[in-house]
Design a protein around this motif. Structure first.
Motif, PDB file in Angstrom:
ATOM      1  N   UNK A 302       0.845  -1.126   0.121  1.00  0.00           N
ATOM      2  CA  UNK A 302       0.003   0.036  -0.124  1.00  0.00           C
ATOM      3  C   UNK A 302       0.682   1.220  -0.031  1.00  0.00           C
ATOM      4  N   UNK A 303       1.935   1.356   0.817  1.00  0.00           N
ATOM      5  CA  UNK A 303       2.781   2.271   0.709  1.00  0.00           C
ATOM      6  C   UNK A 303       3.423   2.610  -0.582  1.00  0.00           C
ATOM      7  N   UNK A 304       3.672   1.659  -1.272  1.00  0.00           N
ATOM      8  CA  UNK A 304       4.274   1.597  -2.659  1.00  0.00           C
ATOM      9  C   UNK A 304       3.419   2.228  -3.502  1.00  0.00           C
ATOM     10  N   UNK A 307       3.026   5.808  -3.055  1.00  0.00           N
ATOM     11  CA  UNK A 307       4.550   6.525  -3.668  1.00  0.00           C
ATOM     12  C   UNK A 307       4.348   6.553  -5.360  1.00  0.00           C
ATOM     13  N   UNK A 308       3.787   5.300  -5.976  1.00  0.00           N
ATOM     14  CA  UNK A 308       3.577   5.442  -7.393  1.00  0.00           C
ATOM     15  C   UNK A 308       2.678   6.313  -7.811  1.00  0.00           C
ATOM     16  N   UNK A 317       8.310  13.333  -5.846  1.00  0.00           N
ATOM     17  CA  UNK A 317       7.739  12.221  -5.156  1.00  0.00           C
ATOM     18  C   UNK A 317       8.923  11.980  -3.897  1.00  0.00           C
ATOM     19  N   UNK A 318       8.661  12.641  -2.671  1.00  0.00           N
ATOM     20  CA  UNK A 318       9.763  12.281  -1.764  1.00  0.00           C
ATOM     21  C   UNK A 318       9.493  10.860  -1.118  1.00  0.00           C
ATOM     22  N   UNK A 319      10.348  10.151  -0.846  1.00  0.00           N
ATOM     23  CA  UNK A 319      10.520   8.693  -0.409  1.00  0.00           C
ATOM     24  C   UNK A 319      10.342   7.563  -1.724  1.00  0.00           C
ATOM     25  N   UNK A 320      10.668   8.102  -2.908  1.00  0.00           N
ATOM     26  CA  UNK A 320      10.471   7.072  -4.047  1.00  0.00           C
ATOM     27  C   UNK A 320      11.498   6.120  -3.722  1.00  0.00           C
ATOM     28  N   UNK A 321      12.497   6.453  -2.968  1.00  0.00           N
ATOM     29  CA  UNK A 321      13.825   5.388  -3.001  1.00  0.00           C
ATOM     30  C   UNK A 321      13.287   4.195  -2.256  1.00  0.00           C
ATOM     31  N   UNK A 322      12.181   4.230  -1.553  1.00  0.00           N
ATOM     32  CA  UNK A 322      11.405   3.094  -1.083  1.00  0.00           C
ATOM     33  C   UNK A 322      10.764   1.920  -1.729  1.00  0.00           C
ATOM     34  N   UNK A 358      13.712   1.116   4.172  1.00  0.00           N
ATOM     35  CA  UNK A 358      13.172   0.183   4.798  1.00  0.00           C
ATOM     36  C   UNK A 358      12.242  -0.871   4.101  1.00  0.00           C
ATOM     37  N   UNK A 359      12.490  -2.327   4.402  1.00  0.00           N
ATOM     38  CA  UNK A 359      11.548  -3.209   3.433  1.00  0.00           C
ATOM     39  C   UNK A 359      10.097  -3.018   3.409  1.00  0.00           C
ATOM     40  N   UNK A 360       9.437  -3.467   2.342  1.00  0.00           N
ATOM     41  CA  UNK A 360       8.092  -3.232   2.150  1.00  0.00           C
ATOM     42  C   UNK A 360       7.271  -4.540   2.297  1.00  0.00           C
TER      43      UNK A 360
END
Length: 367
Positions: A302-304, A307-308, A317-322, A358-360
């Motif tokens: 859900x977090x990804x 982010x998408x 898109x801050x945090x796109x590295x996740x 952090x892992x997703x």
């Protein structure tokens, strides 16, 4: 001196190169000394030269075949777009595809003859009379086809053109060539075509703001021309679009990519390039809604997914590295992009992230 006293001039035969006198005083001067030479010259124009090796045609047949496949994909895409295309765009693509097919059969016939095929065999395969085939696909006629095609073919981009594609003022990225660039040219043409349709600007106005003619704008949007970066920048700004969204598509269309051995970008630069590349691919799909890719992203958390949504949106898109690589690869495939190219943009983003990644957890784990 009268005309009667003027001695007759000799004429050189165009076939046997012999000299002969003009048989009649009036009318057009003959080109051949006899009917035998005239018939022999006519036959020579329709005989396939044995000195022309098959490899003279192989590369051209391959190039035209790739062009046919590319135009067919563009025609299918234009027919399936959720946003209506330009009134004449589908017809323009069809005409260009038909022209490619006509060029292809002409050169393919000469290729088959050079490889040992007979006119009768080609006649049976194409359901065309031998005499018509020899007339349409004679060596002089096919040479004209090849000459006309070379004149209208866009020139291959030069490496020096990449110097104008710097991301920031005064910055000169280092590029290396890629073996394949046709997919990016198609995507760039689709993205520019969508920008024009969504802007509502007349083609003439768009060409004026981009510094090119209206006819050139049509050719760019049809994928028939590979525009300069300055043209793409003007096109994007005229349509209220960030030129950075088209930079990676343009670089790929030129056959260039960022060299991994060059200077390490900052996190802000890596994020801008990563997001711009995805937004460019999204433009090429007419900004299809995220629900369209639900099947491809069923393993994303859900977090990804949030982010998408931010990645394809207008804000940073801050945090796109996740985003994990499987999710990035799935989104790239859904947007018809190059996964290896996107991987080269994703890695610097991960390595320059200011906070640990952090892992997703996949969304499916939540039921």
């Amino acid at each position: 001196m009268s005309d009667i006293d003027t001695p007759p001039r000799k004429i050189r035969c165009k076939h046997c190169d012999g000299l002969f006198f003009r048989p009649h005083g009036a009318g057009r001067a003959p080109q051949y000394c006899s009917s035998k030479c005239r018939s022999a010259a006519h036959r020579a124009r329709h005989i396939s030269p044995t000195a022309a090796p098959a490899e003279n045609y192989d590369q051209e047949v391959e190039v035209i075949g790739q062009s046919v496949a590319s135009r067919a994909r563009m025609l299918a895409h234009a027919s399936a777009l959720p946003v209506p295309t330009l009134p004449l765009e589908s017809i323009r693509l069809y005409v260009a595809l038909q022209r490619d097919l006509e060029d292809y059969i002409a050169i393919a016939v000469r290729q088959a003859l050079a490889r040992g095929a007979e006119w009768d065999e080609i006649s049976a395969l194409t359901a065309t009379s031998t005499s018509l085939l020899k007339s349409r696909f004679s060596q002089p006629q096919v040479s004209k086809v090849r000459s006309k095609r070379r004149k209208r073919r866009p020139t291959r981009p030069r490496p020096s053109a990449a110097a104008s594609a710097s991301w920031h003022a005064g910055e000169a990225p280092v590029y290396v060539e890629l073996p394949s660039w046709q997919w990016a040219r198609d995507a760039l043409a689709r993205a520019l075509s969508y920008l024009h349709r969504s802007s509502g600007l007349p083609v003439r106005t768009l060409g004026f703001r981009s510094g090119v003619s209206a006819s050139y704008v049509y050719r760019v949007m049809a994928g028939e021309r590979n525009p300069a970066w300055e043209t793409v920048q003007g096109f994007a700004r005229a349509c209220d679009c960030d030129p950075g969204d088209l930079l990676d598509l343009w670089n790929a269309a030129q056959g260039f990519t960022d060299d991994d051995s060059g200077t390490q970008p900052t996190y802000a630069q890596a994020l801008a390039r990563f997001q711009g590349a995805f937004r460019g691919l999204h433009l090429a799909t007419a900004r299809s809604p995220l629900e369209t890719f639900s099947n491809a992203l069923e393993t994303a958390s859900r977090m990804e997914l949030r982010l998408i949504e931010s990645l394809l949106g207008p804000t940073t898109a801050k945090g796109a590295e996740q985003l994990s690589w499987p999710t990035v690869a799935a989104l790239t495939k859904a947007l018809r992009g190059d996964r290896e190219r996107m991987r080269n943009l994703w890695r610097p983003l991960r390595s320059t992230a200011p906070h640990p990644v952090t892992p997703t957890i996949p969304a499916a784990a939540f039921g």
